[in-house]
Design an enzyme around this catalytic site. Structure first.
Site, PDB file in Angstrom:
ATOM      1  N   ASP A 114       0.821  -1.145   0.190  1.00  0.00           N
ATOM      2  CA  ASP A 114       0.149  -0.375   0.403  1.00  0.00           C
ATOM      3  C   ASP A 114       0.817   0.942  -0.417  1.00  0.00           C
ATOM      4  O   ASP A 114       1.954   1.417  -0.088  1.00  0.00           O
ATOM      5  CB  ASP A 114      -0.478   0.223   1.455  1.00  0.00           C
ATOM      6  CG  ASP A 114      -1.854  -1.061   1.586  1.00  0.00           C
ATOM      7  OD1 ASP A 114      -2.578  -1.552   0.129  1.00  0.00           O
ATOM      8  OD2 ASP A 114      -2.609  -1.109   1.966  1.00  0.00           O
ATOM      9  N   ARG A 157      -0.532  -0.909  -8.686  1.00  0.00           N
ATOM     10  CA  ARG A 157      -2.300  -0.648  -7.705  1.00  0.00           C
ATOM     11  C   ARG A 157      -2.289   1.287  -8.026  1.00  0.00           C
ATOM     12  O   ARG A 157      -1.815   1.834  -7.294  1.00  0.00           O
ATOM     13  CB  ARG A 157      -2.768  -1.302  -6.819  1.00  0.00           C
ATOM     14  CG  ARG A 157      -4.219  -1.222  -6.815  1.00  0.00           C
ATOM     15  CD  ARG A 157      -3.894  -1.993  -5.033  1.00  0.00           C
ATOM     16  NE  ARG A 157      -3.867  -2.620  -5.258  1.00  0.00           N
ATOM     17  CZ  ARG A 157      -4.184  -3.265  -3.645  1.00  0.00           C
ATOM     18  NH1 ARG A 157      -3.552  -2.285  -2.177  1.00  0.00           N
ATOM     19  NH2 ARG A 157      -3.655  -4.214  -3.481  1.00  0.00           N
TER      20      ARG A 157
HETATM   21  C1  LIG Z   1      -7.808  -1.519  -4.019  1.00  0.00           C
HETATM   22  C2  LIG Z   1      -7.631  -0.556  -3.451  1.00  0.00           C
HETATM   23  C3  LIG Z   1      -6.768  -0.571  -2.490  1.00  0.00           C
HETATM   24  C4  LIG Z   1      -6.824   1.035  -2.137  1.00  0.00           C
HETATM   25  N1  LIG Z   1      -5.371   1.058  -1.704  1.00  0.00           N
HETATM   26  C5  LIG Z   1      -4.828   2.501  -1.327  1.00  0.00           C
HETATM   27  C6  LIG Z   1      -3.732   2.705  -0.465  1.00  0.00           C
HETATM   28  O1  LIG Z   1      -2.337   2.239  -0.648  1.00  0.00           O
HETATM   29  N2  LIG Z   1      -3.876   4.864  -1.072  1.00  0.00           N
HETATM   30  C7  LIG Z   1      -4.266   5.159  -0.959  1.00  0.00           C
HETATM   31  O2  LIG Z   1      -4.017   6.333  -0.877  1.00  0.00           O
HETATM   32  N3  LIG Z   1      -5.580   4.832  -0.999  1.00  0.00           N
HETATM   33  C8  LIG Z   1      -6.051   3.967  -1.375  1.00  0.00           C
HETATM   34  N4  LIG Z   1      -7.309   3.017  -2.336  1.00  0.00           N
HETATM   35  C9  LIG Z   1      -7.577   4.462  -1.719  1.00  0.00           C
HETATM   36  C10 LIG Z   1      -7.965   4.977  -2.698  1.00  0.00           C
HETATM   37  O3  LIG Z   1      -7.111   6.146  -2.953  1.00  0.00           O
HETATM   38  C11 LIG Z   1      -9.379   6.403  -2.937  1.00  0.00           C
HETATM   39  O4  LIG Z   1      -9.627   7.057  -1.795  1.00  0.00           O
HETATM   40  C12 LIG Z   1     -10.940   5.433  -3.119  1.00  0.00           C
HETATM   41  O5  LIG Z   1     -10.804   4.297  -4.027  1.00  0.00           O
HETATM   42  C13 LIG Z   1     -12.222   6.301  -3.015  1.00  0.00           C
HETATM   43  O6  LIG Z   1     -11.452   6.823  -5.260  1.00  0.00           O
HETATM   44  P1  LIG Z   1     -12.601   5.980  -6.605  1.00  0.00           P
HETATM   45  O7  LIG Z   1     -11.457   6.051  -7.594  1.00  0.00           O
HETATM   46  O8  LIG Z   1     -13.086   5.692  -5.516  1.00  0.00           O
HETATM   47  O9  LIG Z   1     -13.128   7.329  -6.339  1.00  0.00           O
HETATM   48  P2  LIG Z   1     -13.835   8.829  -6.076  1.00  0.00           P
HETATM   49  O10 LIG Z   1     -14.312   9.515  -7.088  1.00  0.00           O
HETATM   50  O11 LIG Z   1     -13.912   8.921  -4.936  1.00  0.00           O
HETATM   51  O12 LIG Z   1     -15.432   7.781  -5.693  1.00  0.00           O
HETATM   52  C14 LIG Z   1     -16.437   6.958  -7.425  1.00  0.00           C
HETATM   53  C15 LIG Z   1     -17.540   6.686  -6.131  1.00  0.00           C
HETATM   54  O13 LIG Z   1     -17.882   5.367  -6.234  1.00  0.00           O
HETATM   55  C16 LIG Z   1     -18.383   5.125  -4.980  1.00  0.00           C
HETATM   56  N5  LIG Z   1     -17.218   5.321  -3.323  1.00  0.00           N
HETATM   57  C17 LIG Z   1     -16.035   5.113  -3.044  1.00  0.00           C
HETATM   58  N6  LIG Z   1     -15.451   5.363  -2.035  1.00  0.00           N
HETATM   59  C18 LIG Z   1     -16.704   5.206  -1.592  1.00  0.00           C
HETATM   60  C19 LIG Z   1     -17.020   4.826   0.156  1.00  0.00           C
HETATM   61  N7  LIG Z   1     -16.026   5.139   0.660  1.00  0.00           N
HETATM   62  N8  LIG Z   1     -18.016   4.626   0.643  1.00  0.00           N
HETATM   63  C20 LIG Z   1     -19.300   4.558  -0.184  1.00  0.00           C
HETATM   64  N9  LIG Z   1     -19.200   4.967  -1.616  1.00  0.00           N
HETATM   65  C21 LIG Z   1     -17.833   5.273  -2.412  1.00  0.00           C
HETATM   66  C22 LIG Z   1     -19.190   6.466  -5.166  1.00  0.00           C
HETATM   67  O14 LIG Z   1     -20.139   5.980  -5.869  1.00  0.00           O
HETATM   68  C23 LIG Z   1     -18.690   7.361  -5.462  1.00  0.00           C
HETATM   69  O15 LIG Z   1     -19.260   7.975  -6.111  1.00  0.00           O
HETATM   70  C24 LIG Z   1      -7.382   1.849  -2.645  1.00  0.00           C
HETATM   71  C25 LIG Z   1      -8.817   1.565  -2.489  1.00  0.00           C
HETATM   72  C26 LIG Z   1      -9.189   0.410  -3.788  1.00  0.00           C
HETATM   73  C27 LIG Z   1     -10.348   0.142  -4.428  1.00  0.00           C
END
Ligand SMILES: Cc1cc2nc3c(=O)[nH]c(=O)nc-3n(C[C@H](O)[C@H](O)[C@H](O)COP(=O)(O)OP(=O)(O)OC[C@H]3O[C@@H](n4cnc5c(N)ncnc54)[C@H](O)[C@@H]3O)c2cc1C
Length: 309
Positions: free
Chosen positions: A135, A185
């Site tokens: 991560d 990732r």
């Molecule tokens: C497999 C995986 C590993 C990750 N590892 C890391 C990491 O190592 N370091 C790091 O900084 N971040 C990590 N993240 C988190 C990432 O950085 C984002 O904060 C998170 O994925 C939300 O961004 P999004 O791309 O989904 O887009 P967004 O624009 O935030 O969300 C798009 C849509 O997804 C849905 N959604 C998103 N988040 C949520 C939630 N929490 N609850 C409910 N609905 C939601 C909503 O419908 C939203 O409109 C990881 C995410 C994933 C999926």
């Protein structure tokens, strides 16, 4: 604004005490976390695998400040990997590791301790036929994390890492990590970062995501598209096709509890989908970052806090 307050709260010991002591919070936590015990992770991972999904399991914890805790986290990962093998799911279940949980943040020898613990986890993963992805935490840790990943890849070519498109440096990091065997990732980024190093507007973070995707899809590595954003999921599939990638040459990743219907739809359509599944007792920081991503979730938490009696 609310998101940024929640991200500050995710590092506040006083709020941690207030939030974690409310029993009603648990219901909301259960949406995002498999449970507190290893058996919970094995049971939930097995159910996801049975539905045609892959899994990456995270043992919750971060910012470890003593050697004994770092060693305990390493043992927890070794035990979890052994349990996945016993359950016959290791082929489809890898682990995600935060270097700060295995010692990176220790004042003395943090780098060496975290590398040593990370190496032990990689050896155990290789022994049961699976992989490890590291991560990415806040921007101050990126160089140190990439150095560890680089060192590990000399022995374990399959080691993966996370890059965050909110950081201005990430396009260049994607170029460096788009070679043969590289598993990246791609995420937007979940930490509160200053403007000097990170895009602040969502539109800029999204545009950066698309540029980074272009680089990774055009490269020779294995892109892991970690987003729930429907627009980015569609763009990723289009770019993959344009660059001649089959559906086994990249994968989508989403968090446990977020858009589960979409996870199943993509898997049913023949895409590789991996679910990020956390378990353990130290869920506060992870949980608060999930609230910050979708402030609508906060209404549930506030109701729980208000009814604590
Ligand atoms: C497999 C995986 C590993 C990750 N590892 C890391 C990491 O190592 N370091 C790091 O900084 N971040 C990590 N993240 C988190 C990432 O950085 C984002 O904060 C998170 O994925 C939300 O961004 P999004 O791309 O989904 O887009 P967004 O624009 O935030 O969300 C798009 C849509 O997804 C849905 N959604 C998103 N988040 C949520 C939630 N929490 N609850 C409910 N609905 C939601 C909503 O419908 C939203 O409109 C990881 C995410 C994933 C999926």
């Amino acid at each position: 604004m609310l998101g940024s307050v929640l991200l500050s709260a995710s590092r506040s010991p006083r709020l941690r005490q207030a939030v974690t002591s409310v029993p009603a919070t648990r219901t909301l936590v259960e949406r995002f976390v498999a449970g507190e015990q290893r058996a919970d992770a094995v049971r939930t991972a097995s159910a996801l695998v049975a539905r045609g999904l892959r899994v990456t399991v995270d043992h919750l914890g971060e910012d470890t400040t003593d050697l004994a805790t770092a060693a305990a986290v390493r043992t927890a990962y070794l035990d979890a990997l052994a349990s996945f093998a016993d359950a016959g799911i290791a082929k489809d279940v890898e682990v995600s590791v935060k270097l700060s949980a295995v010692g990176q943040a220790l004042a003395k020898d943090g780098e060496a301790v975290s590398l040593d613990n990370a190496r032990a986890i990689c050896e155990a993963a290789e022994a049961v036929g699976t992989t490890v992805t590291f991560d990415m935490e806040d921007h101050t840790t990126v160089d140190r994390t990439l150095a560890v990943v680089h060192a590990l890849r000399a022995d374990f070519g399959w080691v993966g890492c996370v890059l965050q498109t909110m950081l201005r440096r990430t396009e260049a990091d994607c170029r460096d990590l788009s070679g043969v065997g590289s598993r990246v990732r791609l995420v937007k980024g979940a930490y509160k970062e200053p403007e000097s190093v990170a895009f602040q507007a969502k539109a800029d973070v999204d545009r950066s995501y698309v540029r980074c995707l272009e680089t990774l899809m055009a490269g020779q590595g294995y892109p892991m598209v970690a987003s729930h954003d429907p627009r980015l999921v569609a763009i990723a599939a289009t770019l993959a096709e344009r660059h001649g990638r089959g559906r086994d040459d990249y994968e989508f990743q989403m968090l446990y509890g977020v858009r589960p219907d979409e996870q199943r739809r993509l898997a049913d359509d023949g895409y590789r989908v991996r679910v990020y599944l956390p378990y353990g007792t130290d869920w506060y920081g992870y949980f608060m970052r999930r609230l910050a991503e979708r402030p609508a979730n906060v209404a549930f938490l506030l109701r729980a806090l208000a009814s604590r009696g």
